[in-house]
Design a protein around this motif. Structure first.
Motif, PDB file in Angstrom:
ATOM      1  N   LEU A 183       0.822  -1.205   0.000  1.00  0.00           N
ATOM      2  CA  LEU A 183       0.000   0.000   0.000  1.00  0.00           C
ATOM      3  C   LEU A 183       0.860   1.260   0.000  1.00  0.00           C
ATOM      4  O   LEU A 183       0.515   2.254  -0.651  1.00  0.00           O
ATOM      5  CB  LEU A 183      -0.941  -0.011   1.210  1.00  0.00           C
ATOM      6  N   THR A 184       1.990   1.220   0.675  1.00  0.00           N
ATOM      7  CA  THR A 184       2.875   2.389   0.724  1.00  0.00           C
ATOM      8  C   THR A 184       3.395   2.736  -0.666  1.00  0.00           C
ATOM      9  O   THR A 184       3.364   3.902  -1.071  1.00  0.00           O
ATOM     10  CB  THR A 184       4.064   2.127   1.680  1.00  0.00           C
ATOM     11  N   GLU A 185       3.855   1.742  -1.407  1.00  0.00           N
ATOM     12  CA  GLU A 185       4.366   1.991  -2.761  1.00  0.00           C
ATOM     13  C   GLU A 185       3.244   2.490  -3.684  1.00  0.00           C
ATOM     14  O   GLU A 185       3.461   3.374  -4.514  1.00  0.00           O
ATOM     15  CB  GLU A 185       5.002   0.717  -3.331  1.00  0.00           C
ATOM     16  N   ILE A 186       2.078   1.935  -3.507  1.00  0.00           N
ATOM     17  CA  ILE A 186       0.939   2.372  -4.315  1.00  0.00           C
ATOM     18  C   ILE A 186       0.590   3.826  -3.989  1.00  0.00           C
ATOM     19  O   ILE A 186       0.350   4.628  -4.884  1.00  0.00           O
ATOM     20  CB  ILE A 186      -0.271   1.438  -4.097  1.00  0.00           C
ATOM     21  N   GLN A 187       0.603   4.159  -2.718  1.00  0.00           N
ATOM     22  CA  GLN A 187       0.309   5.537  -2.333  1.00  0.00           C
ATOM     23  C   GLN A 187       1.394   6.497  -2.817  1.00  0.00           C
ATOM     24  O   GLN A 187       1.113   7.658  -3.101  1.00  0.00           O
ATOM     25  CB  GLN A 187       0.117   5.639  -0.820  1.00  0.00           C
ATOM     26  N   ASN A 188       2.623   6.015  -2.952  1.00  0.00           N
ATOM     27  CA  ASN A 188       3.693   6.846  -3.516  1.00  0.00           C
ATOM     28  C   ASN A 188       3.461   7.137  -4.997  1.00  0.00           C
ATOM     29  O   ASN A 188       4.024   8.087  -5.542  1.00  0.00           O
ATOM     30  CB  ASN A 188       5.055   6.169  -3.326  1.00  0.00           C
ATOM     31  N   LYS A 189       2.672   6.321  -5.644  1.00  0.00           N
ATOM     32  CA  LYS A 189       2.359   6.504  -7.066  1.00  0.00           C
ATOM     33  C   LYS A 189       1.067   7.304  -7.267  1.00  0.00           C
ATOM     34  O   LYS A 189       0.576   7.420  -8.385  1.00  0.00           O
ATOM     35  CB  LYS A 189       2.215   5.142  -7.751  1.00  0.00           C
ATOM     36  N   ARG A 190       0.524   7.839  -6.199  1.00  0.00           N
ATOM     37  CA  ARG A 190      -0.770   8.536  -6.258  1.00  0.00           C
ATOM     38  C   ARG A 190      -0.796   9.624  -7.333  1.00  0.00           C
ATOM     39  O   ARG A 190      -1.732   9.697  -8.131  1.00  0.00           O
ATOM     40  CB  ARG A 190      -1.101   9.123  -4.893  1.00  0.00           C
TER      41      ARG A 190
END
Length: 180
Positions: A131-138
């Motif tokens: 989820l952290t990496e996905i949120q970094n791609k927001r």
């Protein structure tokens, strides 16, 4: 009984007459072309819309439960479907001239490939529950999501040179936004 027989005879004759066509093969080809264009437009538009919704949903994902929902959206989008008409039409030498301007064919195929590759990367991230990496791609996800409607219109199928040029510029912009 006589009336019924007469009615059936007239109905049969009118059906036989109506089923015979005097349409030339050229006319049938035009009907075929319109059908292919309509199917292509629908498939192309749905494909762009689905990608837009996936990237939009993922850019707003706050928890891992939402990721499961989005993973289902991605999985359904990535299912190999040999009847995916836009790709088939644009790679078939006989039909690609019917559908899209010659200059745009390569760009549209590139877009489909980039979308597919990008969705596979997102799928991998979701399967890792990162989820952290996905949120970094927001920001990247939001940008792609907001750009899809720019190319989800009928300019691709226009005969107007200015509309085609405008679409090419927007398509190039969208393609450039995909991470390499």
């Amino acid at each position: 009984m006589k009336r019924m027989s007469m009615f059936l005879l007239l109905a049969s004759l009118s059906l036989m007459t109506a089923s015979c066509t005097t349409a030339s093969p050229d006319h049938v080809h035009v009907q075929y072309q319109i059908t292919l264009t309509d199917v292509f437009k629908h498939q192309h538009s749905c494909s762009l819309y689905q990608f837009e919704k996936i990237t939009e949903e993922l850019s707003n994902a706050q928890d891992k439960e939402k990721l499961a929902y989005i993973l289902g959206m991605i999985d359904s989008n990535l299912i190999d479907n040999p009847a995916f008409l836009p790709a088939i039409i644009l790679t078939n030498d006989e039909t690609k001239q019917i559908i899209a301007d010659e200059q745009l064919q390569y760009g549209v195929l590139t877009l489909y490939q980039y979308k597919r590759d990008y969705l596979k990367k997102l799928q991998s991230l979701i399967e890792q529950n990162d989820l952290t990496e996905i949120q970094n791609k927001r920001d990247e996800l939001k940008k792609l999501s907001t750009l899809m409607p720019k190319i989800n219109d009928d300019r691709l199928f226009s005969n107007d040179k200015s509309k085609i040029e405008s679409y090419k510029k927007d398509l190039e912009l969208v393609i450039q936004q995909f991470p390499k």
